[in-house]
Design a protein around this motif. Sequence first.
Motif, mmCIF file in Angstrom:
data_model
loop_
_atom_site.group_PDB
_atom_site.id
_atom_site.type_symbol
_atom_site.label_atom_id
_atom_site.label_comp_id
_atom_site.label_asym_id
_atom_site.label_seq_id
_atom_site.Cartn_x
_atom_site.Cartn_y
_atom_site.Cartn_z
ATOM 1 N N HIS A 263 0.821 -1.204 0.000
ATOM 2 C CA HIS A 263 0.000 0.000 0.000
ATOM 3 C C HIS A 263 0.861 1.263 0.000
ATOM 4 C CE1 HIS A 263 -3.714 -2.263 1.798
ATOM 5 N NE2 HIS A 263 -3.404 -2.646 0.575
ATOM 6 N N MET A 264 2.147 1.097 0.340
ATOM 7 C CA MET A 264 3.087 2.207 0.281
ATOM 8 C C MET A 264 4.470 1.639 0.026
ATOM 9 S SD MET A 264 3.558 3.382 4.241
ATOM 10 C CE MET A 264 4.316 2.301 5.464
ATOM 11 N N GLU A 265 5.414 2.486 -0.364
ATOM 12 C CA GLU A 265 6.776 2.068 -0.628
ATOM 13 C C GLU A 265 7.722 3.227 -0.335
ATOM 14 O OE1 GLU A 265 7.230 1.048 -4.691
ATOM 15 O OE2 GLU A 265 6.554 2.986 -5.447
ATOM 16 N N PRO A 266 8.921 2.901 0.124
ATOM 17 C CA PRO A 266 9.899 3.964 0.395
ATOM 18 C C PRO A 266 10.364 4.613 -0.906
ATOM 19 C CG PRO A 266 10.526 1.879 1.437
ATOM 20 C CD PRO A 266 9.430 1.575 0.489
ATOM 21 N N VAL A 267 10.634 5.913 -0.845
ATOM 22 C CA VAL A 267 11.128 6.652 -2.004
ATOM 23 C C VAL A 267 12.452 7.297 -1.608
ATOM 24 C CG1 VAL A 267 10.699 8.509 -3.649
ATOM 25 C CG2 VAL A 267 8.807 7.108 -2.802
ATOM 26 N N ASN A 268 13.517 6.883 -2.282
ATOM 27 C CA ASN A 268 14.836 7.450 -1.998
ATOM 28 C C ASN A 268 14.951 8.859 -2.561
ATOM 29 O OD1 ASN A 268 15.609 5.020 -0.788
ATOM 30 N ND2 ASN A 268 16.222 4.153 -2.779
ATOM 31 N N SER A 269 15.856 9.597 -1.987
ATOM 32 C CA SER A 269 16.049 10.986 -2.435
ATOM 33 C C SER A 269 16.440 11.055 -3.899
ATOM 34 C CB SER A 269 17.120 11.675 -1.575
ATOM 35 O OG SER A 269 16.717 11.695 -0.223
ATOM 36 N N SER A 270 17.167 10.060 -4.356
ATOM 37 C CA SER A 270 17.624 10.064 -5.746
ATOM 38 C C SER A 270 16.479 9.855 -6.737
ATOM 39 C CB SER A 270 18.692 8.981 -5.952
ATOM 40 O OG SER A 270 18.151 7.695 -5.620
ATOM 41 N N HIS A 271 15.360 9.283 -6.257
ATOM 42 C CA HIS A 271 14.213 9.011 -7.141
ATOM 43 C C HIS A 271 13.218 10.160 -7.168
ATOM 44 C CE1 HIS A 271 14.982 4.435 -6.451
ATOM 45 N NE2 HIS A 271 15.791 4.960 -7.355
ATOM 46 N N ARG A 272 13.442 11.155 -6.295
ATOM 47 C CA ARG A 272 12.483 12.240 -6.228
ATOM 48 C C ARG A 272 12.781 13.283 -7.297
ATOM 49 N NH1 ARG A 272 12.977 12.910 0.326
ATOM 50 N NH2 ARG A 272 12.189 10.821 0.843
ATOM 51 N N LYS A 273 11.718 13.852 -7.795
ATOM 52 C CA LYS A 273 11.873 14.926 -8.771
ATOM 53 C C LYS A 273 12.141 16.239 -8.046
ATOM 54 C CE LYS A 273 8.832 12.772 -12.175
ATOM 55 N NZ LYS A 273 7.638 12.932 -13.024
#
Length: 302
Positions: A263-273
């Motif tokens: 239902h959710m997943e971690p988002v690394n800083s490198s994947h953020r826009k």
Amino acid sequence: MYARCLIDTCAEVSFVTQSLSAKIKPVSVSVIGVGAGPSAVSKGEVFLQLRSRLNTEFCLEFSALVLREVTGFLPREEVIVSNWDHIRGLQLADPDFAFSKQIDCVLIAEVYAAIIRPGLRVGATDTPVAQETVFGWILTGRASSAPESDRAQSAQACHVEVEPSISTLLERFWEMEDIATSKVLSEEDQYCEDYFADTVYRDSKGRFVVRLPFSERLSKVSFAHTKQIAVAFLLRSEKRRAQDYRVDSAYRKFMEEYLTLDHMEPVNSSHRKDNTFYFTHHPVYSAEVVTFEEMSTVAAQI
């Protein structure tokens, strides 16, 4: 069963008396006469076959409304036919037409068109015209031999029309009162409608998956300040949970379950826009039963 019929070429529907009625279909139809006022209400409709004693091959099916009486006795008085030489020798559909008798049925123009034949006899002035039909010859025109002064006191007219039933009138009323609900969509609204229709689908588990349409204008808006607000909310939430082990334990268990269920997943800083909007996040629980609901995601990509 033999019946005495009157042809009304202006009537909108045929009529029969109750004595001729077979299987009656319940209806409620107002009958309008001369003067545009209601004269009767028919409570039934029947389907009949019209046959001829002279032509056994003729058979016409028609529908008719049922009335207790379709008209008064006709003719209203005995007719003197001594000077009607043009009808002598003709086989009349009603040999007793000159005597006042009950009318069992009124037939409309549609029936008249089916029974008429080419023969025509025209007599002297003030005498009726004889017309050939499948039933024999019928008479149309002036037939009374009474003086004009006597006839002026009363008269019969057989032209009739019908009004719709109450249910039909109500249906028409609601159709007129119904307000059109046509949508006037803006360009962006139409884009959202089309985007939904193109991207929505149902996965293998039967759940509907919908992609969110993002406006191009949002790409020009800065959401950098939302990270600071979201982090502040998160830190305050952690301080409150640290004061109650049960709350903190239930919260972590809930979040782990969300990860397990995807239902959710971690988002690394490198994947953020560059332009990322951060939602505030905090647990919601009951004082008696410690349960949590995720209020929003940690971050949304734009």
